[in-house]
Design a protein around this motif. Structure first.
Motif, PDB file in Angstrom:
ATOM      1  N   ARG A 143       0.877  -1.171   0.000  1.00 49.82           N
ATOM      2  CA  ARG A 143       0.000   0.000   0.000  1.00 49.82           C
ATOM      3  C   ARG A 143       0.924   1.233   0.000  1.00 49.82           C
ATOM      4  NH1 ARG A 143      -5.484   1.095   1.552  1.00 49.82           N
ATOM      5  NH2 ARG A 143      -5.733   3.119   2.579  1.00 49.82           N
ATOM      6  N   VAL A 144       0.846   2.028  -1.065  1.00 52.71           N
ATOM      7  CA  VAL A 144       1.827   3.077  -1.308  1.00 52.71           C
ATOM      8  C   VAL A 144       1.157   4.448  -1.358  1.00 52.71           C
ATOM      9  CG1 VAL A 144       3.583   3.950  -2.907  1.00 52.71           C
ATOM     10  CG2 VAL A 144       3.286   1.485  -2.604  1.00 52.71           C
ATOM     11  N   LEU A 145       1.768   5.411  -0.684  1.00 53.98           N
ATOM     12  CA  LEU A 145       1.315   6.799  -0.706  1.00 53.98           C
ATOM     13  C   LEU A 145       2.295   7.620  -1.528  1.00 53.98           C
ATOM     14  CD1 LEU A 145      -0.614   9.040   0.454  1.00 53.98           C
ATOM     15  CD2 LEU A 145       1.060   9.311   2.296  1.00 53.98           C
ATOM     16  N   TYR A 146       1.780   8.340  -2.520  1.00 52.67           N
ATOM     17  CA  TYR A 146       2.595   9.254  -3.318  1.00 52.67           C
ATOM     18  C   TYR A 146       2.243  10.683  -2.928  1.00 52.67           C
ATOM     19  CZ  TYR A 146       3.530  12.360  -7.272  1.00 52.67           C
ATOM     20  OH  TYR A 146       3.904  13.414  -8.045  1.00 52.67           O
ATOM     21  N   LEU A 147       3.253  11.470  -2.594  1.00 49.97           N
ATOM     22  CA  LEU A 147       3.052  12.866  -2.215  1.00 49.97           C
ATOM     23  C   LEU A 147       3.907  13.762  -3.108  1.00 49.97           C
ATOM     24  CD1 LEU A 147       3.302  12.558   1.682  1.00 49.97           C
ATOM     25  CD2 LEU A 147       1.225  12.635   0.299  1.00 49.97           C
ATOM     26  N   SER A 148       3.388  14.936  -3.413  1.00 57.41           N
ATOM     27  CA  SER A 148       4.136  15.897  -4.217  1.00 57.41           C
ATOM     28  C   SER A 148       4.329  17.182  -3.428  1.00 57.41           C
ATOM     29  CB  SER A 148       3.390  16.207  -5.520  1.00 57.41           C
ATOM     30  OG  SER A 148       4.051  17.227  -6.236  1.00 57.41           O
ATOM     31  N   LEU A 149       5.598  17.508  -3.170  1.00 54.54           N
ATOM     32  CA  LEU A 149       5.942  18.791  -2.565  1.00 54.54           C
ATOM     33  C   LEU A 149       6.557  19.683  -3.639  1.00 54.54           C
ATOM     34  CD1 LEU A 149       7.339  18.219   1.042  1.00 54.54           C
ATOM     35  CD2 LEU A 149       5.472  19.700   0.351  1.00 54.54           C
ATOM     36  N   CYS A 150       5.856  19.784  -4.741  1.00 50.80           N
ATOM     37  CA  CYS A 150       6.295  20.602  -5.873  1.00 50.80           C
ATOM     38  C   CYS A 150       5.301  21.742  -6.073  1.00 50.80           C
ATOM     39  CB  CYS A 150       6.365  19.774  -7.150  1.00 50.80           C
ATOM     40  SG  CYS A 150       7.544  18.408  -7.075  1.00 50.80           S
ATOM     41  N   GLY A 151       5.799  22.849  -6.551  1.00 48.67           N
ATOM     42  CA  GLY A 151       4.924  23.982  -6.828  1.00 48.67           C
ATOM     43  C   GLY A 151       3.985  23.728  -7.991  1.00 48.67           C
ATOM     44  N   PHE A 152       4.384  22.810  -8.894  1.00 46.89           N
ATOM     45  CA  PHE A 152       3.569  22.505 -10.066  1.00 46.89           C
ATOM     46  C   PHE A 152       3.384  20.999 -10.159  1.00 46.89           C
ATOM     47  CE2 PHE A 152       5.756  26.472 -10.828  1.00 46.89           C
ATOM     48  CZ  PHE A 152       4.725  27.302 -11.249  1.00 46.89           C
ATOM     49  N   PRO A 153       2.514  20.438  -9.321  1.00 47.71           N
ATOM     50  CA  PRO A 153       2.334  18.980  -9.277  1.00 47.71           C
ATOM     51  C   PRO A 153       1.466  18.478 -10.425  1.00 47.71           C
ATOM     52  CG  PRO A 153       0.819  20.016  -7.760  1.00 47.71           C
ATOM     53  CD  PRO A 153       1.653  21.127  -8.347  1.00 47.71           C
ATOM     54  N   VAL A 154       1.541  17.172 -10.660  1.00 47.03           N
ATOM     55  CA  VAL A 154       0.662  16.545 -11.639  1.00 47.03           C
ATOM     56  C   VAL A 154      -0.516  15.895 -10.921  1.00 47.03           C
ATOM     57  CG1 VAL A 154       2.530  16.119 -13.249  1.00 47.03           C
ATOM     58  CG2 VAL A 154       1.981  14.384 -11.559  1.00 47.03           C
ATOM     59  N   PHE A 155      -1.479  15.433 -11.697  1.00 51.29           N
ATOM     60  CA  PHE A 155      -2.653  14.703 -11.197  1.00 51.29           C
ATOM     61  C   PHE A 155      -3.664  15.577 -10.483  1.00 51.29           C
ATOM     62  CE2 PHE A 155       0.226  10.834 -10.974  1.00 51.29           C
ATOM     63  CZ  PHE A 155      -0.153  10.424 -12.226  1.00 51.29           C
ATOM     64  N   PHE A 156      -3.527  16.886 -10.561  1.00 54.53           N
ATOM     65  CA  PHE A 156      -4.468  17.713  -9.822  1.00 54.53           C
ATOM     66  C   PHE A 156      -5.052  18.806 -10.720  1.00 54.53           C
ATOM     67  CE2 PHE A 156      -1.529  15.857  -6.819  1.00 54.53           C
ATOM     68  CZ  PHE A 156      -2.416  15.215  -5.973  1.00 54.53           C
ATOM     69  N   ASP A 157      -5.729  18.340 -11.765  1.00 49.02           N
ATOM     70  CA  ASP A 157      -6.522  19.234 -12.585  1.00 49.02           C
ATOM     71  C   ASP A 157      -7.954  18.693 -12.564  1.00 49.02           C
ATOM     72  OD1 ASP A 157      -6.967  17.301 -14.706  1.00 49.02           O
ATOM     73  OD2 ASP A 157      -4.909  17.648 -15.307  1.00 49.02           O
ATOM     74  N   PRO A 158      -8.921  19.384 -13.132  1.00 56.19           N
ATOM     75  CA  PRO A 158     -10.313  18.954 -13.002  1.00 56.19           C
ATOM     76  C   PRO A 158     -10.617  17.553 -13.520  1.00 56.19           C
ATOM     77  CG  PRO A 158     -10.203  21.222 -13.750  1.00 56.19           C
ATOM     78  CD  PRO A 158      -8.797  20.689 -13.773  1.00 56.19           C
ATOM     79  N   SER A 159      -9.720  16.966 -14.331  1.00 54.16           N
ATOM     80  CA  SER A 159     -10.017  15.652 -14.911  1.00 54.16           C
ATOM     81  C   SER A 159      -9.708  14.494 -13.966  1.00 54.16           C
ATOM     82  CB  SER A 159      -9.216  15.464 -16.208  1.00 54.16           C
ATOM     83  OG  SER A 159      -7.827  15.437 -15.938  1.00 54.16           O
ATOM     84  N   TRP A 160      -8.948  14.758 -12.884  1.00 54.09           N
ATOM     85  CA  TRP A 160      -8.599  13.667 -11.984  1.00 54.09           C
ATOM     86  C   TRP A 160      -9.657  13.524 -10.899  1.00 54.09           C
ATOM     87  CZ3 TRP A 160      -4.934  10.881 -14.012  1.00 54.09           C
ATOM     88  CH2 TRP A 160      -3.994  11.485 -14.835  1.00 54.09           C
ATOM     89  N   LYS A 161     -10.089  12.291 -10.687  1.00 59.19           N
ATOM     90  CA  LYS A 161     -11.134  12.010  -9.708  1.00 59.19           C
ATOM     91  C   LYS A 161     -10.627  11.015  -8.675  1.00 59.19           C
ATOM     92  CE  LYS A 161     -14.168  14.513 -11.904  1.00 59.19           C
ATOM     93  NZ  LYS A 161     -14.661  15.799 -11.336  1.00 59.19           N
ATOM     94  N   ASP A 162     -11.211  11.115  -7.493  1.00 55.37           N
ATOM     95  CA  ASP A 162     -10.913  10.178  -6.416  1.00 55.37           C
ATOM     96  C   ASP A 162     -11.589   8.849  -6.736  1.00 55.37           C
ATOM     97  OD1 ASP A 162     -10.597   8.761  -4.103  1.00 55.37           O
ATOM     98  OD2 ASP A 162     -11.899  10.019  -2.892  1.00 55.37           O
ATOM     99  N   GLU A 163     -10.808   7.817  -7.045  1.00 54.18           N
ATOM    100  CA  GLU A 163     -11.374   6.531  -7.422  1.00 54.18           C
ATOM    101  C   GLU A 163     -11.952   5.771  -6.239  1.00 54.18           C
ATOM    102  OE1 GLU A 163      -8.612   4.312  -9.722  1.00 54.18           O
ATOM    103  OE2 GLU A 163      -8.363   5.897 -11.212  1.00 54.18           O
ATOM    104  N   SER A 164     -11.603   6.155  -5.036  1.00 54.61           N
ATOM    105  CA  SER A 164     -12.097   5.441  -3.867  1.00 54.61           C
ATOM    106  C   SER A 164     -13.380   6.039  -3.317  1.00 54.61           C
ATOM    107  CB  SER A 164     -11.036   5.445  -2.760  1.00 54.61           C
ATOM    108  OG  SER A 164     -10.698   6.782  -2.404  1.00 54.61           O
ATOM    109  N   GLY A 165     -13.656   7.314  -3.650  1.00 51.62           N
ATOM    110  CA  GLY A 165     -14.850   7.924  -3.076  1.00 51.62           C
ATOM    111  C   GLY A 165     -15.582   8.880  -3.994  1.00 51.62           C
ATOM    112  N   GLY A 166     -15.013   9.193  -5.128  1.00 50.86           N
ATOM    113  CA  GLY A 166     -15.683  10.040  -6.092  1.00 50.86           C
ATOM    114  C   GLY A 166     -15.701  11.524  -5.762  1.00 50.86           C
ATOM    115  N   ARG A 167     -14.974  11.963  -4.722  1.00 50.35           N
ATOM    116  CA  ARG A 167     -14.979  13.368  -4.350  1.00 50.35           C
ATOM    117  C   ARG A 167     -14.078  14.177  -5.274  1.00 50.35           C
ATOM    118  NH1 ARG A 167     -11.123  13.154   1.064  1.00 50.35           N
ATOM    119  NH2 ARG A 167      -9.890  11.414   0.316  1.00 50.35           N
ATOM    120  N   ASP A 168     -14.252  15.471  -5.268  1.00 58.99           N
ATOM    121  CA  ASP A 168     -13.423  16.366  -6.065  1.00 58.99           C
ATOM    122  C   ASP A 168     -12.126  16.608  -5.315  1.00 58.99           C
ATOM    123  OD1 ASP A 168     -12.213  18.359  -7.489  1.00 58.99           O
ATOM    124  OD2 ASP A 168     -14.041  19.502  -7.836  1.00 58.99           O
ATOM    125  N   ILE A 169     -11.049  16.000  -5.773  1.00 58.44           N
ATOM    126  CA  ILE A 169      -9.797  16.076  -5.039  1.00 58.44           C
ATOM    127  C   ILE A 169      -9.175  17.455  -5.088  1.00 58.44           C
ATOM    128  CG2 ILE A 169      -9.345  13.635  -5.427  1.00 58.44           C
ATOM    129  CD1 ILE A 169      -7.370  14.389  -7.562  1.00 58.44           C
TER     130      ILE A 169
END
Length: 318
Positions: A143-169
């Motif tokens: 079970r792996v956690l990926y974290l981004s401490l970058c000013g310009f991270p990936v995976f965080f635009d309106p197209s990415w969804k929480d697959e475990s709960g469907g919330r707006d991440i």
């Protein structure tokens, strides 16, 4: 003995490339391996480095320690290695001949838990792809956690969804809130509330604003990293770290493994030298000894579907 840089220049470039990848994969913190593509690159070799080749002419005039690959076992001897043996035997001979210490990391399974920091002293895609690739590989049985401490991270635009709960991440609490949580709050419980699934890995939302990276104090960073080390939700944490900021090296001291994508060329070598000096100037020379320079052979993804494969999703399932 500190880290030794090993330069490999073989007449068969493909073989040299494969050997360089294998030596790097041994995670021996005593060596850094770089592939030379021709005699003109000999100028990059310093006095304290080690040069390996199957062509004695390439080793001529070098002031550093040299190792010649020979083609018959009978030729094997001081500073000579029989090249047609297994890669593991070559590695063991190289360790003996060069005096580099045997790495404590050769059993990779021992380094697949805890906090893995992926950092680069420059921008570019390689750092992100290396972090995602490592997280994706570990997620096969952990079970792996990926974290981004970058000013310009990936995976965080309106197209990415929480697959475990469907919330707006994009509007979920994340690193900023976890970093600045009130004293006494349960870190693991807060992490559990924030974590969402992306393919086979998990993550939390990045900093709310890039300026947060400048506002976090050393105490905030230390409490955050201690919380990650003590949490029990995830067996491995892959933390992508952007450009260097005031407390970058303090953060790295909590890492179980520090990976840096290997860049080629004289400019990359200069950046590595600067990073080594920074570690010394900050009184943390041991950090440099713990850094592993990782080969990044994957191609830069051009489509979103290609990027998703790094996190265990075969296709975009929107």
């Amino acid at each position: 003995m500190g880290q030794r840089k090993i330069f490999i220049c073989m007449t068969d470039l493909n073989y040299g490339s494969r050997l360089a990848r294998y030596l790097t994969s041994q995670y021996n913190s005593g060596i850094e391996v770089e592939l030379l593509t021709g005699r003109k690159d000999k100028a990059d070799v310093g006095d304290g480095d080690i040069a390996l080749s199957d062509d004695p002419k390439i080793l001529e005039d070098l002031q550093c320690q040299t190792v010649l690959f020979v083609k018959t076992p009978e030729e094997k001897g001081k500073n000579k290695i029989f090249m047609f043996c297994s890669r593991e035997e070559i590695y063991n001979e190289l360790v003996k001949l060069t005096g580099t210490r045997e790495g404590n990391n050769r059993n990779r399974s021992q380094k697949e838990s805890g906090i893995i920091v992926v950092f680069s002293p420059e921008g570019g895609d390689e750092k992100t792809l290396l972090a995602l690739k490592r997280a994706g590989e570990l997620s096969r049985n952990k079970r792996v956690l990926y974290l981004s401490l970058c000013g310009f991270p990936v995976f965080f635009d309106p197209s990415w969804k929480d697959e475990s709960g469907g919330r707006d991440i994009n509007f979920s609490p994340g690193i900023t809130e976890l970093m600045l949580r009130a004293e006494g709050e349960d870190f693991t419980q807060e992490l559990e509330n924030m974590a969402f699934q992306l393919g086979k890995i998990w993550s939390i939302a990045p900093v709310s604003h890039y300026k947060d990276l400048l506002d976090f104090s050393r105490d905030d960073i230390c409490r955050f990293m201690k919380g990650l080390k003590e949490q029990s939700m995830f067996e491995a944490v892959v933390l992508e770290l952007g450009q260097i900021f005031e407390y970058t090296l303090d953060l790295m001291t909590y890492a179980d493994q520090i990976l840096i994508p290997r860049e080629s060329g004289v400019l990359a070598a200069i950046r590595r030298n600067v990073l080594q000096r920074y570690c010394g100037m900050e009184g943390k020379p041991q950090l440099w000894e713990r850094m592993t320079f990782e080969e990044t052979e994957f191609s830069i993804p051009k489509k979103k579907e290609e990027l998703l494969r790094f996190i265990g999703r075969e296709e975009d399932r929107e």
